[in-house]
Design a protein around this motif. Structure first.
Motif, PDB file in Angstrom:
ATOM      1  N   UNK A  22       0.891  -1.154   0.000  1.00 46.92           N
ATOM      2  CA  UNK A  22       0.000   0.000   0.000  1.00 46.92           C
ATOM      3  C   UNK A  22       0.932   1.208   0.000  1.00 46.92           C
ATOM      4  N   UNK A  23       1.082   1.805  -1.160  1.00 43.08           N
ATOM      5  CA  UNK A  23       2.073   2.868  -1.297  1.00 43.08           C
ATOM      6  C   UNK A  23       3.453   2.272  -1.142  1.00 43.08           C
ATOM      7  N   UNK A  24       4.236   2.813  -0.229  1.00 41.77           N
ATOM      8  CA  UNK A  24       5.578   2.286   0.020  1.00 41.77           C
ATOM      9  C   UNK A  24       5.600   1.231   1.125  1.00 41.77           C
ATOM     10  N   UNK A  25       4.484   1.049   1.809  1.00 41.78           N
ATOM     11  CA  UNK A  25       4.417   0.097   2.918  1.00 41.78           C
ATOM     12  C   UNK A  25       4.219  -1.319   2.401  1.00 41.78           C
ATOM     13  N   UNK A  26       5.110  -2.210   2.826  1.00 40.91           N
ATOM     14  CA  UNK A  26       4.993  -3.626   2.476  1.00 40.91           C
ATOM     15  C   UNK A  26       4.156  -4.312   3.545  1.00 40.91           C
TER      16      UNK A  26
END
Length: 66
Positions: A22-26
């Protein structure tokens, strides 16, 4: 190939590759995603099996072809 086979193959080939972001979040790698999916599948299978047995015992019909 169905989606579960595809997920298992991806997890075997690249278990540490990013699968859910989600965006840069893994949020999960393919290995983690496959493990979580297998756990949910087992739970649902066990739950639905007990529903089928209960319905059979009381002669209920849940849905066609179940």
């Amino acid at each position: 190939m169905n989606i579960s086979e595809w997920l298992l193959q991806a997890a075997r080939v690249s278990p540490d590759a990013p699968a859910i972001r989600c965006g840069l979040d893994l949020h999960a790698t393919y290995g983690q995603f496959a493990a979580r999916s297998a756990g949910m599948a087992t739970y649902l299978s066990d739950t639905l099996a007990s529903v089928k047995v209960t319905a059979w015992r009381c002669s209920c019909r849940i849905a066609p072809n179940i």
